[in-house]
Write a protein that holds these residues in place. Structure first.
Motif, PDB file in Angstrom:
ATOM      1  N   ALA A  40       0.834  -1.207   0.000  1.00 55.03           N
ATOM      2  CA  ALA A  40       0.000   0.000   0.000  1.00 55.03           C
ATOM      3  C   ALA A  40       0.866   1.253   0.000  1.00 55.03           C
ATOM      4  CB  ALA A  40      -0.928  -0.001   1.208  1.00 55.03           C
ATOM      5  N   PHE A  41       1.944   1.244   0.786  1.00 55.56           N
ATOM      6  CA  PHE A  41       2.839   2.407   0.825  1.00 55.56           C
ATOM      7  C   PHE A  41       3.562   2.589  -0.503  1.00 55.56           C
ATOM      8  CE2 PHE A  41       6.922   4.449   1.810  1.00 55.56           C
ATOM      9  CZ  PHE A  41       6.427   5.645   2.330  1.00 55.56           C
ATOM     10  N   LEU A  42       3.957   1.488  -1.118  1.00 51.72           N
ATOM     11  CA  LEU A  42       4.618   1.553  -2.422  1.00 51.72           C
ATOM     12  C   LEU A  42       3.689   2.156  -3.471  1.00 51.72           C
ATOM     13  CD1 LEU A  42       7.212   0.806  -3.968  1.00 51.72           C
ATOM     14  CD2 LEU A  42       6.160  -1.392  -4.463  1.00 51.72           C
ATOM     15  N   LEU A  43       2.432   1.729  -3.485  1.00 47.32           N
ATOM     16  CA  LEU A  43       1.461   2.304  -4.418  1.00 47.32           C
ATOM     17  C   LEU A  43       1.284   3.792  -4.157  1.00 47.32           C
ATOM     18  CD1 LEU A  43      -0.721   1.919  -6.643  1.00 47.32           C
ATOM     19  CD2 LEU A  43      -2.359   1.671  -4.757  1.00 47.32           C
ATOM     20  N   PHE A  44       1.116   4.163  -2.893  1.00 44.80           N
ATOM     21  CA  PHE A  44       0.955   5.572  -2.533  1.00 44.80           C
ATOM     22  C   PHE A  44       2.162   6.384  -2.983  1.00 44.80           C
ATOM     23  CE2 PHE A  44       1.991   8.933   0.529  1.00 44.80           C
ATOM     24  CZ  PHE A  44       0.908   9.770   0.323  1.00 44.80           C
ATOM     25  N   THR A  45       3.356   5.884  -2.701  1.00 44.95           N
ATOM     26  CA  THR A  45       4.582   6.596  -3.066  1.00 44.95           C
ATOM     27  C   THR A  45       4.706   6.746  -4.580  1.00 44.95           C
ATOM     28  OG1 THR A  45       5.655   5.717  -1.094  1.00 44.95           O
ATOM     29  CG2 THR A  45       7.093   6.601  -2.796  1.00 44.95           C
ATOM     30  N   ALA A  46       4.412   5.687  -5.311  1.00 44.17           N
ATOM     31  CA  ALA A  46       4.515   5.742  -6.773  1.00 44.17           C
ATOM     32  C   ALA A  46       3.513   6.735  -7.352  1.00 44.17           C
ATOM     33  CB  ALA A  46       4.283   4.351  -7.362  1.00 44.17           C
ATOM     34  N   LEU A  47       2.267   6.684  -6.918  1.00 45.11           N
ATOM     35  CA  LEU A  47       1.257   7.615  -7.423  1.00 45.11           C
ATOM     36  C   LEU A  47       1.593   9.053  -7.056  1.00 45.11           C
ATOM     37  CD1 LEU A  47      -1.972   5.570  -6.599  1.00 45.11           C
ATOM     38  CD2 LEU A  47      -0.993   5.997  -8.870  1.00 45.11           C
ATOM     39  N   PHE A  48       2.031   9.237  -5.833  1.00 42.30           N
ATOM     40  CA  PHE A  48       2.398  10.573  -5.359  1.00 42.30           C
ATOM     41  C   PHE A  48       3.586  11.115  -6.151  1.00 42.30           C
ATOM     42  CE2 PHE A  48       3.531  13.717  -2.095  1.00 42.30           C
ATOM     43  CZ  PHE A  48       2.263  14.147  -1.720  1.00 42.30           C
ATOM     44  N   ALA A  49       4.609  10.258  -6.367  1.00 37.85           N
ATOM     45  CA  ALA A  49       5.811  10.691  -7.097  1.00 37.85           C
ATOM     46  C   ALA A  49       5.492  11.015  -8.555  1.00 37.85           C
ATOM     47  CB  ALA A  49       6.878   9.606  -7.018  1.00 37.85           C
ATOM     48  N   VAL A  50       4.673  10.205  -9.194  1.00 35.41           N
ATOM     49  CA  VAL A  50       4.318  10.458 -10.603  1.00 35.41           C
ATOM     50  C   VAL A  50       3.552  11.769 -10.717  1.00 35.41           C
ATOM     51  CG1 VAL A  50       2.857   9.643 -12.507  1.00 35.41           C
ATOM     52  CG2 VAL A  50       4.380   8.056 -11.345  1.00 35.41           C
ATOM     53  N   ASP A  51       2.600  11.977  -9.813  1.00 34.52           N
ATOM     54  CA  ASP A  51       1.836  13.225  -9.837  1.00 34.52           C
ATOM     55  C   ASP A  51       2.720  14.430  -9.532  1.00 34.52           C
ATOM     56  OD1 ASP A  51      -0.697  12.905 -10.737  1.00 34.52           O
ATOM     57  OD2 ASP A  51      -1.673  13.173  -8.794  1.00 34.52           O
ATOM     58  N   ALA A  52       3.594  14.305  -8.548  1.00 38.02           N
ATOM     59  CA  ALA A  52       4.485  15.416  -8.197  1.00 38.02           C
ATOM     60  C   ALA A  52       5.449  15.695  -9.337  1.00 38.02           C
ATOM     61  CB  ALA A  52       5.241  15.095  -6.919  1.00 38.02           C
ATOM     62  N   GLY A  53       5.942  14.648  -9.984  1.00 34.31           N
ATOM     63  CA  GLY A  53       6.877  14.814 -11.103  1.00 34.31           C
ATOM     64  C   GLY A  53       6.229  15.463 -12.310  1.00 34.31           C
ATOM     65  N   SER A  54       4.958  15.216 -12.514  1.00 38.91           N
ATOM     66  CA  SER A  54       4.279  15.809 -13.673  1.00 38.91           C
ATOM     67  C   SER A  54       3.696  17.182 -13.345  1.00 38.91           C
ATOM     68  CB  SER A  54       3.165  14.876 -14.160  1.00 38.91           C
ATOM     69  OG  SER A  54       2.131  14.795 -13.199  1.00 38.91           O
ATOM     70  N   GLY A  55       3.773  17.575 -12.086  1.00 39.63           N
ATOM     71  CA  GLY A  55       3.271  18.893 -11.697  1.00 39.63           C
ATOM     72  C   GLY A  55       1.773  18.959 -11.515  1.00 39.63           C
ATOM     73  N   SER A  56       1.102  17.826 -11.466  1.00 45.30           N
ATOM     74  CA  SER A  56      -0.359  17.840 -11.338  1.00 45.30           C
ATOM     75  C   SER A  56      -0.832  17.460  -9.934  1.00 45.30           C
ATOM     76  CB  SER A  56      -0.988  16.888 -12.362  1.00 45.30           C
ATOM     77  OG  SER A  56      -0.525  15.575 -12.158  1.00 45.30           O
ATOM     78  N   LEU A  57       0.094  17.409  -8.966  1.00 46.45           N
ATOM     79  CA  LEU A  57      -0.279  17.048  -7.600  1.00 46.45           C
ATOM     80  C   LEU A  57      -0.958  18.221  -6.912  1.00 46.45           C
ATOM     81  CD1 LEU A  57      -0.146  14.937  -5.346  1.00 46.45           C
ATOM     82  CD2 LEU A  57       2.031  15.928  -4.667  1.00 46.45           C
ATOM     83  N   ASP A  58      -2.124  17.971  -6.387  1.00 44.60           N
ATOM     84  CA  ASP A  58      -2.821  18.967  -5.568  1.00 44.60           C
ATOM     85  C   ASP A  58      -3.461  18.238  -4.387  1.00 44.60           C
ATOM     86  OD1 ASP A  58      -4.985  17.676  -6.684  1.00 44.60           O
ATOM     87  OD2 ASP A  58      -5.732  19.384  -7.810  1.00 44.60           O
ATOM     88  N   VAL A  59      -4.156  18.957  -3.540  1.00 45.79           N
ATOM     89  CA  VAL A  59      -4.735  18.364  -2.337  1.00 45.79           C
ATOM     90  C   VAL A  59      -5.744  17.270  -2.692  1.00 45.79           C
ATOM     91  CG1 VAL A  59      -6.129  18.821  -0.278  1.00 45.79           C
ATOM     92  CG2 VAL A  59      -4.361  20.436  -0.964  1.00 45.79           C
ATOM     93  N   THR A  60      -6.587  17.518  -3.669  1.00 45.99           N
ATOM     94  CA  THR A  60      -7.604  16.536  -4.050  1.00 45.99           C
ATOM     95  C   THR A  60      -6.968  15.235  -4.513  1.00 45.99           C
ATOM     96  OG1 THR A  60      -9.044  18.341  -4.735  1.00 45.99           O
ATOM     97  CG2 THR A  60      -9.608  16.138  -5.526  1.00 45.99           C
ATOM     98  N   ARG A  61      -5.969  15.338  -5.363  1.00 47.15           N
ATOM     99  CA  ARG A  61      -5.297  14.131  -5.865  1.00 47.15           C
ATOM    100  C   ARG A  61      -4.516  13.440  -4.747  1.00 47.15           C
ATOM    101  NH1 ARG A  61      -5.266  13.873 -11.620  1.00 47.15           N
ATOM    102  NH2 ARG A  61      -3.361  12.651 -11.658  1.00 47.15           N
ATOM    103  N   GLY A  62      -3.930  14.203  -3.852  1.00 47.77           N
ATOM    104  CA  GLY A  62      -3.218  13.621  -2.713  1.00 47.77           C
ATOM    105  C   GLY A  62      -4.157  12.817  -1.822  1.00 47.77           C
ATOM    106  N   VAL A  63      -5.351  13.372  -1.577  1.00 47.88           N
ATOM    107  CA  VAL A  63      -6.352  12.658  -0.782  1.00 47.88           C
ATOM    108  C   VAL A  63      -6.822  11.414  -1.530  1.00 47.88           C
ATOM    109  CG1 VAL A  63      -8.701  12.810   0.157  1.00 47.88           C
ATOM    110  CG2 VAL A  63      -7.086  14.684   0.516  1.00 47.88           C
ATOM    111  N   LEU A  64      -7.009  11.535  -2.841  1.00 51.94           N
ATOM    112  CA  LEU A  64      -7.429  10.394  -3.651  1.00 51.94           C
ATOM    113  C   LEU A  64      -6.389   9.276  -3.593  1.00 51.94           C
ATOM    114  CD1 LEU A  64      -9.400   9.155  -5.742  1.00 51.94           C
ATOM    115  CD2 LEU A  64      -7.984  10.244  -7.497  1.00 51.94           C
ATOM    116  N   TRP A  65      -5.113   9.608  -3.737  1.00 51.65           N
ATOM    117  CA  TRP A  65      -4.056   8.586  -3.696  1.00 51.65           C
ATOM    118  C   TRP A  65      -3.954   7.965  -2.301  1.00 51.65           C
ATOM    119  CZ3 TRP A  65      -4.837   8.147  -8.196  1.00 51.65           C
ATOM    120  CH2 TRP A  65      -4.449   8.982  -9.213  1.00 51.65           C
ATOM    121  N   THR A  66      -4.145   8.793  -1.263  1.00 53.49           N
ATOM    122  CA  THR A  66      -4.119   8.272   0.101  1.00 53.49           C
ATOM    123  C   THR A  66      -5.275   7.296   0.317  1.00 53.49           C
ATOM    124  OG1 THR A  66      -3.101  10.325   0.878  1.00 53.49           O
ATOM    125  CG2 THR A  66      -4.128   8.901   2.547  1.00 53.49           C
TER     126      THR A  66
END
Length: 186
Positions: A40-66
């Motif tokens: 679960a942590f690996l999935l969270f980290t991967a989704l978070f890193a991909v979103d942060a790397g593409s510049g599309s990470l925001d609070v809504t997406r962070g909550v969704l990935w969590t």
């Protein structure tokens, strides 16, 4: 009320008061829980890193990935199985199910992909477990086997004696295989 099978206290879940005696737990549960946490942590980290790397990470997406990682953890988290004389209990995130193993009325495997064993007792309680848990925990198997034989002797177990024999043969084979492997005879 039958005094041999105590009733659960008002408001309590399960199959009644636990008889005194040794309690055996699944020795592999902690490792499986760590694995579920890691995945679960690996999935969270991967989704978070991909979103942060593409510049599309925001609070809504962070909550969704969590939430998605939390859901995966809840799905992968194994139920905690314990056996004591007369009782088998499984505990999940929100519920605990208990059956009287010395008053079983049925044991069966439903059809399907997942290998699950469904146990029902004389009080109407139901528990579903993976038989592998019993196979890989000799202390749990000894307690369960003793109590299931008690159910057969008392005549409460009307359906499932063949399923128990199959499980006993499977556990005997795995035990013999392990003994041969450890002793270097395999």
């Amino acid at each position: 009320m039958d005094r041999r099978f105590p009733q659960a206290a008002p408001g309590a879940q399960g199959a009644g008061a636990a008889p005194a005696g040794p309690c055996a737990h699944d020795v592999h549960w902690a490792a499986e829980t760590r694995s579920a946490t890691g995945v679960a942590f690996l999935l969270f980290t991967a989704l978070f890193a991909v979103d942060a790397g593409s510049g599309s990470l925001d609070v809504t997406r962070g909550v969704l990935w969590t939430g998605l990682a939390g859901l995966l953890f809840a799905i992968l988290l194994p139920r905690r199985v314990s056996v004591r004389p007369g009782l088998l209990s499984t505990r999940g995130l929100l519920t605990t199910d208990t059956v009287r193993t010395d008053a079983l009325v049925s044991v069966h495997w439903p059809d399907g992909v997942a290998q699950r064993m469904v146990l029902r007792d004389a009080q109407g309680n139901r528990v579903e477990i993976d038989p592998t848990v019993l196979a890989r925990n000799p202390a749990m198997w000894r307690l369960f086997d003793t109590d299931s034989r008690t159910s057969i002797r008392r005549g409460t177990l009307r359906r499932g004696t063949n399923a128990l024999r199959q499980l006993a043969r499977r556990i005997d084979r795995e035990t013999a295989r392990t003994v041969f492997k450890v002793s270097g005879l395999q």
